[in-house]
Design a protein around this motif. Structure first.
Motif, mmCIF file in Angstrom:
data_model
loop_
_atom_site.group_PDB
_atom_site.id
_atom_site.type_symbol
_atom_site.label_atom_id
_atom_site.label_comp_id
_atom_site.label_asym_id
_atom_site.label_seq_id
_atom_site.Cartn_x
_atom_site.Cartn_y
_atom_site.Cartn_z
ATOM 1 N N GLN A 176 0.816 -1.268 0.253
ATOM 2 C CA GLN A 176 -0.061 -0.144 0.102
ATOM 3 C C GLN A 176 0.791 1.343 0.011
ATOM 4 N N LYS B 92 0.001 4.498 0.825
ATOM 5 C CA LYS B 92 -0.170 5.161 1.676
ATOM 6 C C LYS B 92 -1.644 4.514 2.558
ATOM 7 N N GLY B 93 -1.777 4.786 3.735
ATOM 8 C CA GLY B 93 -2.781 4.422 4.593
ATOM 9 C C GLY B 93 -2.240 3.165 5.797
ATOM 10 N N LEU C 255 -1.905 0.410 6.199
ATOM 11 C CA LEU C 255 -0.917 -0.720 6.276
ATOM 12 C C LEU C 255 0.374 -0.362 5.452
ATOM 13 N N ASN D 137 -9.347 -8.861 3.966
ATOM 14 C CA ASN D 137 -10.739 -8.347 3.634
ATOM 15 C C ASN D 137 -10.773 -7.753 2.097
ATOM 16 N N GLU D 138 -9.608 -7.131 1.644
ATOM 17 C CA GLU D 138 -9.638 -6.728 0.091
ATOM 18 C C GLU D 138 -9.580 -7.938 -0.763
ATOM 19 N N CYS E 259 -8.660 -6.746 12.068
ATOM 20 C CA CYS E 259 -9.887 -5.912 12.073
ATOM 21 C C CYS E 259 -10.892 -6.844 11.673
ATOM 22 N N SER F 285 -12.640 -1.840 14.311
ATOM 23 C CA SER F 285 -11.618 -2.515 14.962
ATOM 24 C C SER F 285 -12.009 -2.077 16.566
ATOM 25 N N SER F 286 -11.913 -1.087 17.019
ATOM 26 C CA SER F 286 -12.095 -1.080 18.340
ATOM 27 C C SER F 286 -13.672 -0.653 18.577
ATOM 28 N N THR G 251 -16.229 3.998 16.195
ATOM 29 C CA THR G 251 -16.797 4.711 15.110
ATOM 30 C C THR G 251 -18.251 4.055 15.163
ATOM 31 N N SER H 209 -10.064 -10.201 9.971
ATOM 32 C CA SER H 209 -8.942 -9.970 8.686
ATOM 33 C C SER H 209 -7.769 -9.469 9.294
HETATM 34 O O1 PRT Z 1 -5.884 4.534 -0.324
HETATM 35 P P1 PRT Z 1 -6.065 3.160 -0.116
HETATM 36 O O2 PRT Z 1 -7.268 2.756 -0.889
HETATM 37 O O3 PRT Z 1 -4.783 2.221 -0.536
HETATM 38 O O4 PRT Z 1 -6.620 2.843 1.184
HETATM 39 P P2 PRT Z 1 -8.233 2.654 2.004
HETATM 40 O O5 PRT Z 1 -8.430 3.993 2.569
HETATM 41 O O6 PRT Z 1 -8.925 2.028 0.968
HETATM 42 O O7 PRT Z 1 -7.636 1.626 3.319
HETATM 43 P P3 PRT Z 1 -6.918 1.782 4.458
HETATM 44 O O8 PRT Z 1 -5.745 2.534 4.470
HETATM 45 O O9 PRT Z 1 -7.998 2.909 5.330
HETATM 46 O O10 PRT Z 1 -7.020 0.526 5.439
HETATM 47 C C1 PRT Z 1 -6.294 -0.452 4.938
HETATM 48 C C2 PRT Z 1 -6.698 -1.746 5.527
HETATM 49 O O11 PRT Z 1 -6.261 -1.689 6.750
HETATM 50 C C3 PRT Z 1 -8.095 -2.173 5.479
HETATM 51 O O12 PRT Z 1 -8.366 -2.725 3.956
HETATM 52 C C4 PRT Z 1 -8.161 -3.259 6.605
HETATM 53 O O13 PRT Z 1 -7.567 -4.463 6.032
HETATM 54 C C5 PRT Z 1 -7.028 -2.557 7.564
HETATM 55 N N1 PRT Z 1 -7.862 -1.977 8.823
HETATM 56 C C6 PRT Z 1 -7.618 -2.398 10.000
HETATM 57 C C7 PRT Z 1 -8.717 -0.983 8.549
HETATM 58 C C8 PRT Z 1 -8.977 -0.891 10.259
HETATM 59 N N2 PRT Z 1 -7.984 -1.597 10.696
HETATM 60 C C9 PRT Z 1 -9.889 0.162 10.534
HETATM 61 N N3 PRT Z 1 -10.368 0.337 11.610
HETATM 62 N N4 PRT Z 1 -9.324 -0.378 7.660
HETATM 63 C C10 PRT Z 1 -10.231 0.589 8.080
HETATM 64 N N5 PRT Z 1 -10.430 0.937 9.301
HETATM 65 C C11 PRT Z 1 -11.480 1.970 9.546
HETATM 66 C C12 PRT Z 1 -13.027 1.506 9.042
HETATM 67 O O14 PRT Z 1 -13.243 1.700 7.709
HETATM 68 C C13 PRT Z 1 -14.001 2.304 10.190
HETATM 69 O O15 PRT Z 1 -14.161 3.790 9.591
HETATM 70 O O16 PRT Z 1 -11.724 2.296 10.918
HETATM 71 C C14 PRT Z 1 -13.051 2.629 11.338
HETATM 72 C C15 PRT Z 1 -13.460 1.711 12.417
HETATM 73 O O17 PRT Z 1 -12.275 1.593 13.181
HETATM 74 P P4 PRT Z 1 -12.944 1.734 14.940
HETATM 75 O O18 PRT Z 1 -11.497 1.365 15.526
HETATM 76 O O19 PRT Z 1 -13.511 2.811 15.006
HETATM 77 O O20 PRT Z 1 -13.864 0.284 15.164
#
Ligand code: PRT
Ligand code: ZN
Length: 283
Positions: free
Chosen positions: A7, A9-10, A12, A70-71, A90, A158-159, A162, A177
């Protein structure tokens, strides 16, 4: 040369790079470029959006990739899951407004759910025999019920913070995942060899997670009792001390059990208990 997609940015990105660095791969600081080569190992890195990693690996543009399970499941491309990497943990869950009574999956019959993961959700509802409408949206899924777009959501949790912030409650976990290493099916021998070295280094790093190295001096007549307290991976190292009648035991223990073991060892007369952090565990 093995091409690894990760990835750009983001969530991972940093942990993927840290894992590769921990595995001894020298990566340039500046990862703004799309492609960069390691200076000390036959790998190059291809930086992508996570959505694109499964397809890129499936068709062989990258040989392996690091992406959330998940992806991989959502995209449905043909890739080999080589290794679970234990970070980015998550779950994908169904959530509904907290004031509604939940009766089981049949609750969703005739309702509408908003999600960015329609593929996984469709499969789940099919398995459960539930007839539910799916509204695919790209982001901010969690606000959908409040603005009348859907009756509930299916999203990454995750936690759980949200969901709470948006007045929702988690009612079904559909899958867990974490980040996984995926590979193109049928990698050639040369690439597979590089991938195998990488995986064995990752395994060493993952094994040392949550472990501590314990050194303890015990009177010789207490060695058996001490060994019963410190079970070891194989046989613990036992070394005689200069002070006659005493020995040192070295062993790897779970971090969560360190205090309990130290207390029990002290009780049987052990002294000088030393706990060290572990960096790698190569077996
Ligand atoms: O830009 P790009 O497309 O590469 O990134 P993206 O924005 O699609 O993904 P990104 O970077 O947000 O997340 C990448 C991966 O991290 C996800 O596909 C998951 O496999 C993993 N991951 C782990 C998470 C979380 N934890 C997570 N908490 N991805 C997203 N979240 C978000 C979720 O969408 C929700 O909005 O966090 C929020 C929930 O978190 P809690 O802690 O409040 O429950
Ligand atoms: Zn994405």
């Amino acid at each position: 040369m093995l091409r690894i997609a990760l990835q750009s940015k983001g969530r991972l990105n940093e942990k993927s790079l840290a894992l590769l660095r921990d595995a001894g791969i020298a990566i340039e600081e500046n990862n703004r470029r799309l492609l960069s080569q390691a200076s000390n190992f036959p790998v190059e890195l291809l930086y992508l959006r996570d959505d694109d990693i499964p397809q890129t690996v499936s068709c062989g543009i990258a040989d392996v990739g690091i992406v959330g399970l998940n992806e991989v499941m959502e995209r449905g491309f043909d890739v080999e899951i080589l290794q679970h990497l234990g970070f980015g943990k998550c779950r994908l869950s169904l959530a509904i407004p907290k004031n509604l009574d939940y009766t089981g999956p049949e609750f969703f019959n005739g309702r509408k759910i908003a999600t960015s993961y329609p593929g996984i959700l469709k499969k789940y509802f099919l398995e459960k025999g539930v007839d539910c409408g799916i509204r695919e949206i790209a982001g901010s899924v969690e606000i959908s019920p409040a603005i009348g777009l859907a009756d509930g959501i299916f999203d990454i949790v995750s936690s759980g913070g949200t969901l709470i912030q948006n007045g929702l409650k988690e009612v079904e976990k559909v899958m867990d995942s974490d980040a996984v290493l995926i590979g193109t099916p049928g990698l050639d021998k040369e690439k597979r060899e590089v991938a195998d070295i990488l995986m064995s280094r990752f395994t060493s790093i993952l094994r040392s997670k949550g472990k501590k190295y314990m050194l303890v001096n015990v009177p010789n007549e207490k060695i058996e009792e001490a060994l019963a307290i410190i079970p070891s991976m194989k046989s613990p190292t036992l070394l005689p001390l200069a002070d006659k009648g005493w020995s040192a035991i070295h062993a790897v223990v779970d971090e969560s059990e360190v205090w309990d073991k130290a207390d029990r060892l002290k009780k049987i007369g052990a002294e000088d208990i030393l706990i060290l952090s572990m960096e790698k565990l190569i077996v």
